[in-house]
Design an enzyme around this catalytic site. Structure first.
Site, short mmCIF file in Angstrom:
data_model
loop_
_atom_site.label_atom_id
_atom_site.label_comp_id
_atom_site.label_asym_id
_atom_site.label_seq_id
_atom_site.Cartn_x
_atom_site.Cartn_y
_atom_site.Cartn_z
CE1 TYR A 63 -3.10 -2.98 0.33
CE2 TYR A 63 -3.51 -2.41 2.61
CZ TYR A 63 -3.75 -3.22 1.51
OH TYR A 63 -4.65 -4.25 1.63
CB SER A 209 -13.96 -5.63 -0.96
OG SER A 209 -12.82 -5.05 -1.52
CD GLN A 213 -13.78 -2.70 -5.13
OE1 GLN A 213 -14.33 -2.78 -6.22
NE2 GLN A 213 -12.49 -2.91 -4.97
CG LEU A 216 -23.25 -4.59 -0.42
CD1 LEU A 216 -22.38 -5.36 0.55
CD2 LEU A 216 -24.58 -5.30 -0.64
N GLY A 218 -26.07 1.22 -2.18
CA GLY A 218 -27.19 1.52 -3.08
C GLY A 218 -26.99 2.78 -3.91
CE LYS A 219 -20.69 4.86 -3.54
NZ LYS A 219 -19.60 5.58 -2.82
#
Length: 321
Positions: A63, A209, A213, A216, A218-219
């Protein structure tokens, strides 16, 4: 948060940790997935997570080539956290490396995380120029020397996980965790043997995740145009296409209905289900790029889903096994 035992170790962790991939400062092939966050934002996220009951943080060598580890350590230090007051998990990147690299790179990991110790050191994936036995030997040596506290793996199949568990056991060391992609929209570990093996062997599954990502929330179902502007190359993945969004919509609608009943969000319901449906076996590491995200994460354990709600979510997400 009620703490849980990490595998068969003496470490107790909160059911949710904070995933720190997004602290990579935009560096490197893997870290470049995220835009760089200001140091103040990183500190806000870490502080909010701690205040909400999270006691562990998951990062990795890859990372940002250690930048995530450094950013995490800097935030914890600025907040006055002393070594031993929080738990740190990081990962060794095995690509094109042999087992000797585990020990050779540990100094860099400890330096990046200074003054904090490594409570959980994980092998980031199963593909390396080394056998499972050689990797187990290298990890066990670090435990025996007191340089790391416990050993985990990530992205290991059930077969590879069993092999690592057996190899470590020969050296008197438990395999405490396997970090896997797992969410209501990706339940493959329930059908490929990983979850069953983890339960059998007393290994904790760390779900990364866990919110698929952002799907879930809903956007993307509400505004499919966000797929083009927010997810980059992922927009070509089946789950982001119109047919994929239509397939998951019944689950999203149910999460929202249940969320309304509890006065929470769909994302919080999804996280709550994930860390409770299988008892204490599964924990999760949602990330956060804003303070509000961290607040929402920690609020995911402030309510109890009924048995009927747990079963309903299970049934609607079974197409993703």
């Amino acid at each position: 948060m009620t703490l849980r035992r990490l595998g068969r170790s003496d470490i107790e962790i909160s059911p949710l940790g904070l995933g720190c991939w997004q602290f990579s400062e935009g560096a490197g092939l893997v870290g470049g997935f995220w835009e760089a966050l200001p140091a103040g934002t990183v500190q806000d996220i870490v502080e909010t997570s701690l205040r909400g009951g999270i006691n562990w943080f998951d990062t990795a060598e890859v990372y940002g080539h250690g930048r995530s580890e450094q950013a995490l350590a800097a935030a914890l230090s600025s907040l006055g956290k002393k070594p031993g007051e929080v738990l740190i998990a990081t990962k060794w990147w095995p690509t094109l490396r042999g087992a000797g690299s585990i020990g050779h790179t540990l100094g860099a990991r400890l330096s990046a995380l200074s003054p904090y110790a490594i409570d959980l050191h994980q092998i980031h994936h199963a593909w390396a120029f080394a056998s499972v036995g050689a990797q187990a030997e290298a990890m066990a040596k670090l435990v025996q020397e007191g340089k790391i506290r416990t050993v985990g793996v990530s992205n290991f199949s059930a077969r590879k996980m069993r092999a690592m568990h057996a190899a470590l056991a020969q050296r008197g060391i438990p395999l405490v965790s396997n970090q896997m992609q797992y969410s209501l929209l990706d339940r493959r570990i329930e059908s490929n043997g990983v979850l069953a093996a983890a339960k059998e062997l007393g290994i904790t599954v760390i779900a990364y995740s866990p919110l698929a990502q952002g799907l879930l929330s809903g956007k993307f179902h509400d505004d499919p145009a966000l797929v083009r502007s927010r997810v980059g190359p992922r927009r070509f993945m089946p789950k982001y296409r119109p047919s994929g969004l239509a397939r998951s919509r019944p689950l999203i609608d149910a999460l929202r209905e249940i969320a309304t009943a509890h006065g929470v969000t769909a994302s919080q319901v999804a996280l709550n289900w994930l860390v409770h449906f299988h008892g204490d076996t599964v924990v999760a590491i949602p990330g956060a790029t804003k303070r509000q995200h961290a607040e929402e994460n920690t609020g995911a354990l402030g309510f109890t889903l009924t048995e009927d709600e747990l079963r309903r979510i299970d049934a609607l997400s079974r197409p993703f096994l």
